[in-house]
Design a protein around this motif. Structure first.
Motif, PDB file in Angstrom:
ATOM      1  N   TRP A 195      -5.053  11.939  -6.971  1.00  0.00           N
ATOM      2  CA  TRP A 195      -5.271  10.505  -7.107  1.00  0.00           C
ATOM      3  C   TRP A 195      -4.007   9.711  -6.785  1.00  0.00           C
ATOM      4  O   TRP A 195      -4.064   8.674  -6.123  1.00  0.00           O
ATOM      5  CB  TRP A 195      -5.730  10.180  -8.532  1.00  0.00           C
ATOM      6  CG  TRP A 195      -7.187  10.426  -8.761  1.00  0.00           C
ATOM      7  CD1 TRP A 195      -7.769  11.539  -9.304  1.00  0.00           C
ATOM      8  CD2 TRP A 195      -8.263   9.538  -8.450  1.00  0.00           C
ATOM      9  NE1 TRP A 195      -9.128  11.397  -9.351  1.00  0.00           N
ATOM     10  CE2 TRP A 195      -9.459  10.182  -8.839  1.00  0.00           C
ATOM     11  CE3 TRP A 195      -8.319   8.265  -7.883  1.00  0.00           C
ATOM     12  CZ2 TRP A 195     -10.711   9.591  -8.675  1.00  0.00           C
ATOM     13  CZ3 TRP A 195      -9.564   7.668  -7.718  1.00  0.00           C
ATOM     14  CH2 TRP A 195     -10.748   8.331  -8.103  1.00  0.00           C
ATOM     15  N   THR A 196      -2.870  10.182  -7.262  1.00  0.00           N
ATOM     16  CA  THR A 196      -1.624   9.444  -7.057  1.00  0.00           C
ATOM     17  C   THR A 196      -1.333   9.251  -5.576  1.00  0.00           C
ATOM     18  O   THR A 196      -1.055   8.141  -5.110  1.00  0.00           O
ATOM     19  CB  THR A 196      -0.449  10.167  -7.730  1.00  0.00           C
ATOM     20  OG1 THR A 196      -0.704  10.261  -9.143  1.00  0.00           O
ATOM     21  CG2 THR A 196       0.858   9.424  -7.501  1.00  0.00           C
ATOM     22  N   GLY A 197      -1.401  10.347  -4.811  1.00  0.00           N
ATOM     23  CA  GLY A 197      -1.121  10.255  -3.382  1.00  0.00           C
ATOM     24  C   GLY A 197      -2.116   9.376  -2.657  1.00  0.00           C
ATOM     25  O   GLY A 197      -1.741   8.591  -1.777  1.00  0.00           O
ATOM     26  N   LEU A 198      -3.401   9.481  -3.020  1.00  0.00           N
ATOM     27  CA  LEU A 198      -4.427   8.675  -2.360  1.00  0.00           C
ATOM     28  C   LEU A 198      -4.217   7.190  -2.619  1.00  0.00           C
ATOM     29  O   LEU A 198      -4.259   6.366  -1.693  1.00  0.00           O
ATOM     30  CB  LEU A 198      -5.814   9.103  -2.841  1.00  0.00           C
ATOM     31  CG  LEU A 198      -6.311  10.479  -2.376  1.00  0.00           C
ATOM     32  CD1 LEU A 198      -7.558  10.880  -3.148  1.00  0.00           C
ATOM     33  CD2 LEU A 198      -6.595  10.485  -0.872  1.00  0.00           C
ATOM     34  N   LEU A 199      -3.974   6.834  -3.886  1.00  0.00           N
ATOM     35  CA  LEU A 199      -3.847   5.415  -4.221  1.00  0.00           C
ATOM     36  C   LEU A 199      -2.538   4.835  -3.709  1.00  0.00           C
ATOM     37  O   LEU A 199      -2.485   3.665  -3.300  1.00  0.00           O
ATOM     38  CB  LEU A 199      -3.981   5.221  -5.732  1.00  0.00           C
ATOM     39  CG  LEU A 199      -5.382   5.517  -6.287  1.00  0.00           C
ATOM     40  CD1 LEU A 199      -5.404   5.369  -7.798  1.00  0.00           C
ATOM     41  CD2 LEU A 199      -6.431   4.596  -5.649  1.00  0.00           C
ATOM     42  N   GLU A 200      -1.472   5.617  -3.712  1.00  0.00           N
ATOM     43  CA  GLU A 200      -0.212   5.134  -3.140  1.00  0.00           C
ATOM     44  C   GLU A 200      -0.381   4.835  -1.651  1.00  0.00           C
ATOM     45  O   GLU A 200       0.107   3.818  -1.153  1.00  0.00           O
ATOM     46  CB  GLU A 200       0.895   6.158  -3.354  1.00  0.00           C
ATOM     47  CG  GLU A 200       1.429   6.194  -4.780  1.00  0.00           C
ATOM     48  CD  GLU A 200       2.544   7.209  -4.941  1.00  0.00           C
ATOM     49  OE1 GLU A 200       2.813   7.973  -3.986  1.00  0.00           O
ATOM     50  OE2 GLU A 200       3.154   7.251  -6.030  1.00  0.00           O
ATOM     51  N   ALA A 201      -1.069   5.717  -0.955  1.00  0.00           N
ATOM     52  CA  ALA A 201      -1.310   5.479   0.473  1.00  0.00           C
ATOM     53  C   ALA A 201      -2.201   4.261   0.672  1.00  0.00           C
ATOM     54  O   ALA A 201      -1.949   3.420   1.542  1.00  0.00           O
ATOM     55  CB  ALA A 201      -1.946   6.715   1.105  1.00  0.00           C
ATOM     56  N   ALA A 202      -3.252   4.157  -0.139  1.00  0.00           N
ATOM     57  CA  ALA A 202      -4.196   3.044   0.010  1.00  0.00           C
ATOM     58  C   ALA A 202      -3.520   1.703  -0.222  1.00  0.00           C
ATOM     59  O   ALA A 202      -3.822   0.710   0.462  1.00  0.00           O
ATOM     60  CB  ALA A 202      -5.364   3.215  -0.955  1.00  0.00           C
ATOM     61  N   HIS A 203      -2.612   1.648  -1.177  1.00  0.00           N
ATOM     62  CA  HIS A 203      -1.978   0.378  -1.528  1.00  0.00           C
ATOM     63  C   HIS A 203      -0.726   0.097  -0.708  1.00  0.00           C
ATOM     64  O   HIS A 203       0.008  -0.851  -1.004  1.00  0.00           O
ATOM     65  CB  HIS A 203      -1.665   0.358  -3.029  1.00  0.00           C
ATOM     66  CG  HIS A 203      -2.881   0.328  -3.879  1.00  0.00           C
ATOM     67  ND1 HIS A 203      -3.074   1.175  -4.960  1.00  0.00           N
ATOM     68  CD2 HIS A 203      -4.018  -0.419  -3.786  1.00  0.00           C
ATOM     69  CE1 HIS A 203      -4.262   0.932  -5.506  1.00  0.00           C
ATOM     70  NE2 HIS A 203      -4.839  -0.036  -4.821  1.00  0.00           N
ATOM     71  N   SER A 204      -0.496   0.916   0.324  1.00  0.00           N
ATOM     72  CA  SER A 204       0.680   0.696   1.169  1.00  0.00           C
ATOM     73  C   SER A 204       0.436  -0.369   2.221  1.00  0.00           C
ATOM     74  O   SER A 204       1.331  -0.727   2.965  1.00  0.00           O
ATOM     75  CB  SER A 204       1.081   2.020   1.861  1.00  0.00           C
ATOM     76  OG  SER A 204       0.083   2.424   2.794  1.00  0.00           O
ATOM     77  N   VAL A 205      -0.792  -0.863   2.307  1.00  0.00           N
ATOM     78  CA  VAL A 205      -1.112  -1.912   3.285  1.00  0.00           C
ATOM     79  C   VAL A 205      -1.689  -3.114   2.577  1.00  0.00           C
ATOM     80  O   VAL A 205      -2.190  -3.018   1.447  1.00  0.00           O
ATOM     81  CB  VAL A 205      -2.142  -1.401   4.333  1.00  0.00           C
ATOM     82  CG1 VAL A 205      -1.560  -0.259   5.123  1.00  0.00           C
ATOM     83  CG2 VAL A 205      -3.444  -0.977   3.669  1.00  0.00           C
ATOM     84  N   GLU A 206      -1.645  -4.241   3.233  1.00  0.00           N
ATOM     85  CA  GLU A 206      -2.229  -5.453   2.679  1.00  0.00           C
ATOM     86  C   GLU A 206      -3.734  -5.390   2.856  1.00  0.00           C
ATOM     87  O   GLU A 206      -4.250  -5.129   3.936  1.00  0.00           O
ATOM     88  CB  GLU A 206      -1.673  -6.678   3.412  1.00  0.00           C
ATOM     89  CG  GLU A 206      -2.188  -7.993   2.837  1.00  0.00           C
ATOM     90  CD  GLU A 206      -1.620  -9.194   3.576  1.00  0.00           C
ATOM     91  OE1 GLU A 206      -2.051 -10.325   3.292  1.00  0.00           O
ATOM     92  OE2 GLU A 206      -0.751  -8.988   4.436  1.00  0.00           O
ATOM     93  N   MET A 207      -4.467  -5.606   1.753  1.00  0.00           N
ATOM     94  CA  MET A 207      -5.919  -5.507   1.787  1.00  0.00           C
ATOM     95  C   MET A 207      -6.513  -6.826   2.290  1.00  0.00           C
ATOM     96  O   MET A 207      -6.544  -7.811   1.573  1.00  0.00           O
ATOM     97  CB  MET A 207      -6.463  -5.193   0.387  1.00  0.00           C
ATOM     98  CG  MET A 207      -5.875  -3.928  -0.216  1.00  0.00           C
ATOM     99  SD  MET A 207      -6.161  -2.470   0.796  1.00  0.00           S
ATOM    100  CE  MET A 207      -5.417  -1.204  -0.228  1.00  0.00           C
TER     101      MET A 207
END
Length: 461
Positions: free
Chosen positions: A447-459
């Motif tokens: 979960w940590t890696g997935l969410l860190e990657a997901a939140h690395s861009v502006e939504m």
């Protein structure tokens, strides 16, 4: 504007969204596909074996739907006991379609089932598929013998993954942890065991044949167990898949009888054996607190009515690892009626029924609607039926008139949605991680890696 929430982004959810946006009767429609995970595609991503690239490529078709202007994917949205309830969803959306699948395994209901070393096969699948819920699961594969209980396609996948060479798996998107564990595996014998006859096994012929093409692996079938099955004496009455399965199994049995020999050593310097056994019903997993050591089976025989009956004869099969693959089962959804017998939500053409009366604006599709049956394509007509029911109800649903931005409403409700750009960022991170390892794309396993990657861009979408 008719706003519909589809809960689940696997094939049934995406096909439901597709049916809704491709119709012409309600042109002013928006479909929000919500998923608990930050990643779309459901079991296509987390259930299809990593070496089945052709099936996994179905993601490209699902992507086309999720990128449609009338569809918005929102991952990391919790629905149910730990998240949004049905009434909360109905305040945000005009209609809600639950496409949540069958989330748990059926139990054997025998002594020793929960001993250390005995696992649901889906736990093993989640581990090698990098499902984030399985991040803490570890399989060391120090066992010499593994027993897979069940003879469906999941059981075949598990047996194949236990037997396939690490070099072949290195080109898949499997994470490093499971890849290393499978490379170090000491498993030499894999026993795949069914309580009924081979003609009633649920595997497809394509999956079955794959077992015979594994390098350094011999498939062993006992002619006497094939002979117990009346359909093997006269396969003409079987469906086409059954007849083909009979041919494959008979060929293996005849080959073994003509030239009984051990398997040729594989790339790792050792051979493996896959034993296909039939007419054996598990009655106890043997072992203690230190782990399992065997499974006790009762010999069964055809009862003349399509089932089997016990014979009172028993056989122990050695195994330090037991993987139970006897089917999926749906779980109750908070706020929805549930049939404990079938493991499904009662419905009429997809409309959820409470005490025989449709629950306004609430629908089901997929396995939670019909049970864990069929193949991926079976979800298409199932989804279309539900979509047609919803569209027929559209005039009544629109009277409620949901208002405001659903994304903002979900955030106000305490959710932290991951829109489509977040998923694209996860894809990019997985490709980058794989390049760093000298491989292709490699899944992020937690979960940590997935969410860190997901939140690395502006939504933005």
């Amino acid at each position: 504007m008719l706003r519909v929430a589809v809960i689940g982004s696997g094939p049934s959810g995406v096909y439901t969204a597709q049916s809704l946006i491709e119709q012409q009767t309600v042109p002013d429609i928006e479909v929000y596909v919500l998923d608990r995970l930050p990643c779309p595609y459901g079991l296509v991503r987390y259930g299809v074996a990593p070496d089945h690239e052709k099936i996994k490529s179905l993601q490209n078709n699902l992507r086309t739907v999720l990128e449609h202007p009338k569809v918005r994917f929102l991952g990391n949205v919790e629905v149910g006991a730990r998240g949004l309830g049905v009434e909360e969803l109905r305040e945000i959306f005009d209609a809600v379609v639950f496409c949540v699948g069958a989330a748990t395994d059926r139990h054997l209901g025998i002594p020793g089932e929960d001993l250390p070393g005995s696992h649901p096969a889906t736990e093993f699948v989640a581990w090698y598929s990098a499902h984030p819920d399985a991040a803490a699961v570890r399989f060391t594969l120090a066992a010499r013998s593994a027993v897979v209980i069940g003879v469906g396609n999941v059981a075949v996948d598990v047996a194949r993954m236990l037997s396939r060479g690490a070099d072949e798996l290195a080109v898949t998107d499997m994470p490093q942890g499971p890849l290393g564990a499978l490379a170090d595996s000491r498993v030499e014998d894999v026993w795949m065991v069914g309580r009924r006859g081979p003609s009633q096994a649920k595997f497809t012929t394509k999956e079955l044949r794959e077992l015979g093409s594994l390098a350094g692996t011999e498939v062993l079938v006992r002619p006497e167990e094939l002979a117990l099955d009346p359909a093997f004496r006269d396969p003409g009455g079987l469906p086409a898949v059954g007849r083909r399965n009979v041919e494959v199994l008979r060929g293996w049995a005849e080959r073994a009888a003509a030239a009984p020999a051990g398997p040729e050593a594989g790339a790792e310097g050792r051979g493996r054996r896959i034993h296909l056994r039939f007419f054996l019903r598990p009655v106890e997993v043997l072992g203690d607190a230190s782990g399992v050591r065997a499974v006790r089976f009762e010999r069964t025989a055809p009862d003349g009515r399509g089932g089997v009956t016990g014979t009172g004869e028993f056989e122990d099969i050695e195994g330090q690892l037991v993987l139970r693959s006897v089917g999926y089962r749906g779980t109750p959804q908070p706020g929805l009626p549930f049939d404990e017998t079938t493991g499904t939500v009662p419905h009429l053409a997809g409309r959820v029924l409470r005490d025989g009366t449709p629950l306004p604006g609430v629908y089901v599709a997929g396995w939670i609607k019909r049970g864990p049956t069929g193949v991926i394509g079976t979800n298409r007509p199932c989804a279309k039926e539900t979509a047609l029911s919803l569209l027929a109800d559209a005039p009544t649903l629109a009277e409620r008139g949901s208002s405001g931005d659903p994304l903002a409403a979900l955030i106000r409700a305490g959710q932290q949605p991951v829109p489509w750009p977040g998923w694209l960022a996860i894809e990019a991170a997985e490709a980058e991680w794989g390049r760093g390892l000298g491989r292709g794309t490699v899944k992020l396993p937690d979960w940590t890696g997935l969410l860190e990657a997901a939140h690395s861009v502006e939504m933005t979408r």
